[in-house]
Design an enzyme around this catalytic site. Structure first.
Site, PDB file in Angstrom:
ATOM      1  N   SER A 169       0.823  -1.199   0.000  1.00 52.63           N
ATOM      2  CA  SER A 169       0.000   0.000   0.000  1.00 52.63           C
ATOM      3  C   SER A 169       0.868   1.264   0.000  1.00 52.63           C
ATOM      4  O   SER A 169       1.641   1.472  -0.938  1.00 52.63           O
ATOM      5  CB  SER A 169      -0.961  -0.041   1.192  1.00 52.63           C
ATOM      6  OG  SER A 169      -1.957   0.937   1.089  1.00 52.63           O
ATOM      7  N   ASP A 181      -9.707  -4.128  -4.922  1.00 49.29           N
ATOM      8  CA  ASP A 181      -9.154  -3.178  -3.954  1.00 49.29           C
ATOM      9  C   ASP A 181      -9.919  -1.857  -4.023  1.00 49.29           C
ATOM     10  O   ASP A 181      -9.969  -1.212  -5.072  1.00 49.29           O
ATOM     11  CB  ASP A 181      -7.673  -2.942  -4.261  1.00 49.29           C
ATOM     12  CG  ASP A 181      -6.926  -2.238  -3.136  1.00 49.29           C
ATOM     13  OD1 ASP A 181      -7.572  -1.507  -2.355  1.00 49.29           O
ATOM     14  OD2 ASP A 181      -5.705  -2.421  -3.045  1.00 49.29           O
ATOM     15  N   HIS A 187      -8.106  -5.150  -0.503  1.00 52.64           N
ATOM     16  CA  HIS A 187      -6.844  -4.490  -0.142  1.00 52.64           C
ATOM     17  C   HIS A 187      -6.049  -5.400   0.795  1.00 52.64           C
ATOM     18  O   HIS A 187      -6.199  -5.336   2.022  1.00 52.64           O
ATOM     19  CB  HIS A 187      -7.141  -3.147   0.525  1.00 52.64           C
ATOM     20  CG  HIS A 187      -5.938  -2.249   0.647  1.00 52.64           C
ATOM     21  ND1 HIS A 187      -5.219  -1.821  -0.441  1.00 52.64           N
ATOM     22  CD2 HIS A 187      -5.340  -1.705   1.735  1.00 52.64           C
ATOM     23  CE1 HIS A 187      -4.230  -1.040  -0.039  1.00 52.64           C
ATOM     24  NE2 HIS A 187      -4.280  -0.963   1.276  1.00 52.64           N
TER      25      HIS A 187
END
Length: 205
Positions: free
Chosen positions: A99, A150, A182
């Site tokens: 991320s 996501d 995610h």
């Protein structure tokens, strides 16, 4: 003494403990590697128990563009210190992130004069560092992994990164994890592991 370094950069609001488990997973594949997972430099604005590489404002695109350069300096200095302590170098180092940490891994890893052993980005995005268009930086191999469901970091950002990097002459391995939000799914982790093993094999040829 370790022969490789794997530096793991966590996501927004997490800490170094969040990704260090990847070290246990990859230990068999990388028995001579040192796994390091530092905390980001600033407390997270939305999670007092976590950290952030940069703040996230209402406009996430602007936040990334303005936030990555200052955080880059922190990570570069960390790497330089780590290399000095271990006697290893960029050529022995995998930079891995998830991320926001993946954004930093790409931003930092593609700005260095000396090429890394490889970069792995899970659920990230590419914010080109200064001078990227000049093509003067090293061109390490890159692995991009993203879940197609996501809702935190748009999967299209990894797709766009793949196209941009390949256009600029980078060796890119790109994988989409179907039905994954995610996070890091087993298929994505297996893909990244194969990428890492391939870079080790190429380095040892």
């Amino acid at each position: 003494m370790p022969k490789q370094l794997v530096v793991l950069l966590h996501g927004y609001g997490a800490d170094g403990n969040d990704l260090i488990g990847l070290g246990s997973y990859w230990q068999q594949a990388l028995p001579e590697a040192l796994f390091v997972s530092p905390d980001a430099p600033a407390p997270c604005a939305e999670n007092p128990f976590g950290f952030q590489w940069f703040a996230i404002d209402l406009d996430r695109t602007i936040s990334r563009v303005t936030g990555t350069p200052p955080a880059r300096e922190v990570i570069v200095n960390f790497l330089i210190d780590l290399w000095a302590k271990t006697g290893l170098s960029a050529r022995d180092t995998f930079l891995v992130g998830f991320s926001q940490g993946a954004m930093m891994a790409l931003h930092v890893g593609l700005s260095l004069d000396q090429g890394l052993l490889g970069i792995v980005s899970f659920s990230g995005a590419f914010i080109p560092p200064d001078g990227f268009e000049s093509g003067l930086s090293a061109k390490p191999p890159v692995c991009l992994v993203h879940g197609d469901l996501d809702q935190v970091v748009d999967p299209k950002l990894s797709q766009e990164a793949s196209v941009m990097l390949q256009t600029h002459g980078y060796d890119v391995s790109y994988h989409v994890s179907p039905g994954v939000a995610h996070g890091i799914a087993p298929d994505g982790l297996d893909f990244a592991t194969s990428f890492i093993l391939a870079q080790l094999a190429a380095a040892n040829d």
